[in-house]
Design an enzyme around this catalytic site. Structure first.
Site, PDB file in Angstrom:
ATOM      1  N   ARG A   8       1.507  -5.025  -5.533  1.00  0.00           N
ATOM      2  CA  ARG A   8       1.289  -6.051  -4.988  1.00  0.00           C
ATOM      3  C   ARG A   8       2.120  -7.153  -6.041  1.00  0.00           C
ATOM      4  O   ARG A   8       1.800  -7.699  -6.799  1.00  0.00           O
ATOM      5  CB  ARG A   8      -0.370  -6.482  -4.339  1.00  0.00           C
ATOM      6  CG  ARG A   8      -0.657  -5.361  -2.702  1.00  0.00           C
ATOM      7  CD  ARG A   8      -1.399  -5.989  -2.548  1.00  0.00           C
ATOM      8  NE  ARG A   8      -1.094  -4.992  -0.745  1.00  0.00           N
ATOM      9  CZ  ARG A   8      -2.059  -3.613  -0.778  1.00  0.00           C
ATOM     10  NH1 ARG A   8      -2.230  -3.078  -2.021  1.00  0.00           N
ATOM     11  NH2 ARG A   8      -1.976  -2.687   0.477  1.00  0.00           N
ATOM     12  N   GLY A  21       0.772  -1.410   0.153  1.00  0.00           N
ATOM     13  CA  GLY A  21       0.017   0.286   0.112  1.00  0.00           C
ATOM     14  C   GLY A  21       1.267   1.427   0.157  1.00  0.00           C
ATOM     15  O   GLY A  21       1.745   1.200   0.712  1.00  0.00           O
ATOM     16  N   ASP A  50       3.946  -4.099   6.583  1.00  0.00           N
ATOM     17  CA  ASP A  50       4.460  -5.821   7.046  1.00  0.00           C
ATOM     18  C   ASP A  50       5.041  -6.092   6.296  1.00  0.00           C
ATOM     19  O   ASP A  50       5.908  -7.359   5.937  1.00  0.00           O
ATOM     20  CB  ASP A  50       3.434  -6.034   8.087  1.00  0.00           C
ATOM     21  CG  ASP A  50       3.591  -6.118   9.207  1.00  0.00           C
ATOM     22  OD1 ASP A  50       5.039  -6.010   9.673  1.00  0.00           O
ATOM     23  OD2 ASP A  50       2.734  -6.780   9.705  1.00  0.00           O
ATOM     24  N   ASP A 107      -0.638   2.820   8.339  1.00  0.00           N
ATOM     25  CA  ASP A 107      -1.084   2.371   9.063  1.00  0.00           C
ATOM     26  C   ASP A 107      -0.715   2.361  10.420  1.00  0.00           C
ATOM     27  O   ASP A 107      -0.914   2.384  11.917  1.00  0.00           O
ATOM     28  CB  ASP A 107      -1.630   1.063   9.491  1.00  0.00           C
ATOM     29  CG  ASP A 107      -2.523   0.825   7.985  1.00  0.00           C
ATOM     30  OD1 ASP A 107      -3.369   1.642   7.897  1.00  0.00           O
ATOM     31  OD2 ASP A 107      -2.384   0.278   7.355  1.00  0.00           O
ATOM     32  N   ASP A 119       1.275   0.366  12.188  1.00  0.00           N
ATOM     33  CA  ASP A 119       1.431  -0.810  13.154  1.00  0.00           C
ATOM     34  C   ASP A 119       2.566  -1.299  13.198  1.00  0.00           C
ATOM     35  O   ASP A 119       2.453  -2.811  13.041  1.00  0.00           O
ATOM     36  CB  ASP A 119       0.608  -1.368  12.487  1.00  0.00           C
ATOM     37  CG  ASP A 119       0.123  -1.705  10.512  1.00  0.00           C
ATOM     38  OD1 ASP A 119       1.038  -0.636  10.336  1.00  0.00           O
ATOM     39  OD2 ASP A 119      -0.914  -2.462   9.999  1.00  0.00           O
ATOM     40  N   THR A 137       3.900   3.181   5.406  1.00  0.00           N
ATOM     41  CA  THR A 137       2.450   2.895   5.564  1.00  0.00           C
ATOM     42  C   THR A 137       1.819   3.629   6.489  1.00  0.00           C
ATOM     43  O   THR A 137       1.849   4.476   7.634  1.00  0.00           O
ATOM     44  CB  THR A 137       2.168   1.562   6.171  1.00  0.00           C
ATOM     45  OG1 THR A 137       1.105   1.344   7.021  1.00  0.00           O
ATOM     46  CG2 THR A 137       3.506   1.576   7.976  1.00  0.00           C
ATOM     47  N   ARG A 171      -6.993  -2.244   9.227  1.00  0.00           N
ATOM     48  CA  ARG A 171      -8.007  -3.781   8.789  1.00  0.00           C
ATOM     49  C   ARG A 171      -8.065  -4.204  10.704  1.00  0.00           C
ATOM     50  O   ARG A 171      -8.562  -4.929  10.678  1.00  0.00           O
ATOM     51  CB  ARG A 171      -7.050  -4.121   7.952  1.00  0.00           C
ATOM     52  CG  ARG A 171      -7.670  -4.025   6.604  1.00  0.00           C
ATOM     53  CD  ARG A 171      -8.596  -4.962   5.629  1.00  0.00           C
ATOM     54  NE  ARG A 171      -8.841  -4.379   4.882  1.00  0.00           N
ATOM     55  CZ  ARG A 171      -8.538  -4.351   3.213  1.00  0.00           C
ATOM     56  NH1 ARG A 171      -7.016  -4.423   3.066  1.00  0.00           N
ATOM     57  NH2 ARG A 171      -9.002  -3.568   2.391  1.00  0.00           N
TER      58      ARG A 171
HETATM   59  P1  ADP Z   1       2.368  -3.771   2.695  1.00  0.00           P
HETATM   60  O1  ADP Z   1       3.475  -4.232   2.953  1.00  0.00           O
HETATM   61  O2  ADP Z   1       1.772  -2.288   2.915  1.00  0.00           O
HETATM   62  O3  ADP Z   1       2.151  -5.091   4.211  1.00  0.00           O
HETATM   63  P2  ADP Z   1       1.431  -6.277   1.533  1.00  0.00           P
HETATM   64  O4  ADP Z   1       1.090  -6.471   2.981  1.00  0.00           O
HETATM   65  O5  ADP Z   1       0.694  -6.166   0.509  1.00  0.00           O
HETATM   66  O6  ADP Z   1       1.397  -4.574   1.316  1.00  0.00           O
HETATM   67  O7  ADP Z   1       2.416  -6.984   0.897  1.00  0.00           O
HETATM   68  C1  ADP Z   1       3.726  -6.428  -0.019  1.00  0.00           C
HETATM   69  C2  ADP Z   1       3.719  -6.536  -0.479  1.00  0.00           C
HETATM   70  O8  ADP Z   1       5.219  -7.536   0.221  1.00  0.00           O
HETATM   71  C3  ADP Z   1       3.304  -8.321  -1.591  1.00  0.00           C
HETATM   72  O9  ADP Z   1       2.540  -8.168  -2.554  1.00  0.00           O
HETATM   73  C4  ADP Z   1       4.355  -9.419  -1.277  1.00  0.00           C
HETATM   74  O10 ADP Z   1       4.669  -9.184  -2.770  1.00  0.00           O
HETATM   75  C5  ADP Z   1       5.098  -8.197  -0.543  1.00  0.00           C
HETATM   76  N1  ADP Z   1       5.333  -9.669   0.576  1.00  0.00           N
HETATM   77  C6  ADP Z   1       4.231  -9.540   1.592  1.00  0.00           C
HETATM   78  N2  ADP Z   1       4.050 -10.552   2.777  1.00  0.00           N
HETATM   79  C7  ADP Z   1       4.881 -11.696   1.862  1.00  0.00           C
HETATM   80  C8  ADP Z   1       5.582 -13.197   2.499  1.00  0.00           C
HETATM   81  N3  ADP Z   1       5.067 -13.156   3.651  1.00  0.00           N
HETATM   82  N4  ADP Z   1       6.154 -13.638   2.094  1.00  0.00           N
HETATM   83  C9  ADP Z   1       7.327 -12.881   1.016  1.00  0.00           C
HETATM   84  N5  ADP Z   1       6.709 -11.664   0.084  1.00  0.00           N
HETATM   85  C10 ADP Z   1       5.729 -11.114   0.569  1.00  0.00           C
END
Ligand code: ADP
Length: 334
Positions: free
Chosen positions: A84, A23, A115, A140, A142, A138, A184
């Site tokens: 993503r 995000g 995260d 958030d 968080d 982020t 969320r």
């Molecule tokens: P944010 O980084 O804002 O929390 P997401 O949770 O959608 O957003 O994660 C962003 C990207 O980080 C995902 O689309 C993926 O490419 C990578 N990612 C998320 N979780 C994992 C994971 N458990 N292992 C490897 N890459 C991950």
């Protein structure tokens, strides 16, 4: 502003890369600028990876110059684009990403994101000899290990701008409004916005909602003349449509609240002064940490100082909403 650590230069780099992922948040641009300018000032070549991990897999890397980050400190979003990339959760796929970096002569990567993005960064560090640094980006706030995240302050102010306007109409029509903000899994944004907006109530995922109590509270304030209108800030939570359901339940209790979902406007807009200083400092310091030999860490804020936190703990632990702050948000309108 922030206390910066004294870091010794212990190694050098051929080239480093920077990407924004997940995000987007206001302040990612000044963070990218901080990384690029600090690297160039240290004589290190920098690549900007387009569209986060998706662009990394596609080898979409562009050489960044000082001019590439000119006139972006004030812009929302991210000039590198974000995405993503579900397949990045697979080890074989991450292996391809490591090969892309190595084949371009890149020996370090700075990941700016939430995260999920930091989880990907940690795995890259574990699975390669690349130096990897994460920055918390982020709205958030968080992320474990840092008091502040890039974009949080701007998002609070964006929500406040909207709520101040909603309050005008709420007051003219003597209505209560349920205003849904992002969050969320966490109520940081909702709690801060609630306090700053003088909200009548704040509803967050961390605490159960007592709808009858809320209904009673609203009708009581109407009856006693204490408040015929007001704002209830609701964190979106995991349940889509939660705010509409709460409005329906309040209707059954005789209240007629209106709903306003702030949605994606909270992610956009010019970063606040606070976020620009935070993002610029974290961006620039990520290069100093790399030069000092650090890897597999996030650079964050603790007690007003810039600190390093192992990515392993950033993703393993959850940052809890301070119950005292939440209580304060509820107390202040009484
Ligand atoms: P944010 O980084 O804002 O929390 P997401 O949770 O959608 O957003 O994660 C962003 C990207 O980080 C995902 O689309 C993926 O490419 C990578 N990612 C998320 N979780 C994992 C994971 N458990 N292992 C490897 N890459 C991950």
């Amino acid at each position: 502003m922030y206390t910066l650590p004294d870091l010794e230069v212990l190694r050098d780099f051929n080239a480093i890369a920077v990407l924004t992922s997940g995000g987007d948040s206001p302040g990612m641009n000044p963070a990218v600028r901080g990384v690029v300018r600090a690297a160039l000032n240290n004589g290190i070549q920098v690549y900007g990876v387009q569209r986060g991990y998706s662009g990394l897999l596609a080898g979409d890397l562009r050489v960044m110059t000082s001019a590439s980050v000119r006139n972006i400190v004030q812009r929302g979003g991210t000039i590198l684009k974000s995405d993503r990339c579900e397949e990045f959760k697979q080890k074989e796929v991450r292996k391809r990403a490591i090969e892309v970096l190595k084949s371009n002569g890149i020996d370090a990567l700075v990941v700016i994101g939430g995260d999920g993005s930091l989880t990907g960064a940690h795995l890259l560090a574990e699975e390669s000899d690349l130096a990897i640094i994460g920055l918390p980006g982020t709205i958030d706030n968080d992320i474990f290990g840092t008091e502040d995240t890039i974009g949080f302050d701007t998002a609070v102010n964006t929500a406040l701008d909207a709520i101040d306007k909603i309050r005008d109409t709420a007051s003219s029509h003597e209505r209560h409004f349920l205003v849904e903000v992002m969050g969320r899994n966490s109520g940081f944004l909702a709690t801060h916005v609630g306090i700053a907006a003088g909200a009548e109530m704040v509803i967050v995922p961390e605490y159960e909602v007592h709808i009858e109590q809320l209904g009673q509270q609203l009708s009581e304030s109407r009856r006693t003349g204490k408040g015929s209108s007001g704002i209830i800030v609701v964190a979106e939570g995991q349940e889509p449509g939660l705010t509409y359901r709460l409005a329906q339940q309040l209707k059954q209790l005789g209240e007629e609240p209106r709903v306003c979902i702030l949605g994606h406007i909270q992610r956009g807009g010019r970063p606040s002064g606070h976020d620009r200083v935070l993002a610029s400092s974290l961006g620039a310091m990520s290069v100093n940490y790399l030069l000092a030999g650090y890897s597999d860490i996030m650079v964050g804020i603790a007690d007003g100082a810039i600190v390093d936190v192992p990515l392993d703990s950033v993703i393993r632990y959850r940052k809890g909403l301070d119950p005292k702050l939440f209580e304060l948000a509820l107390l202040l309108h009484k």
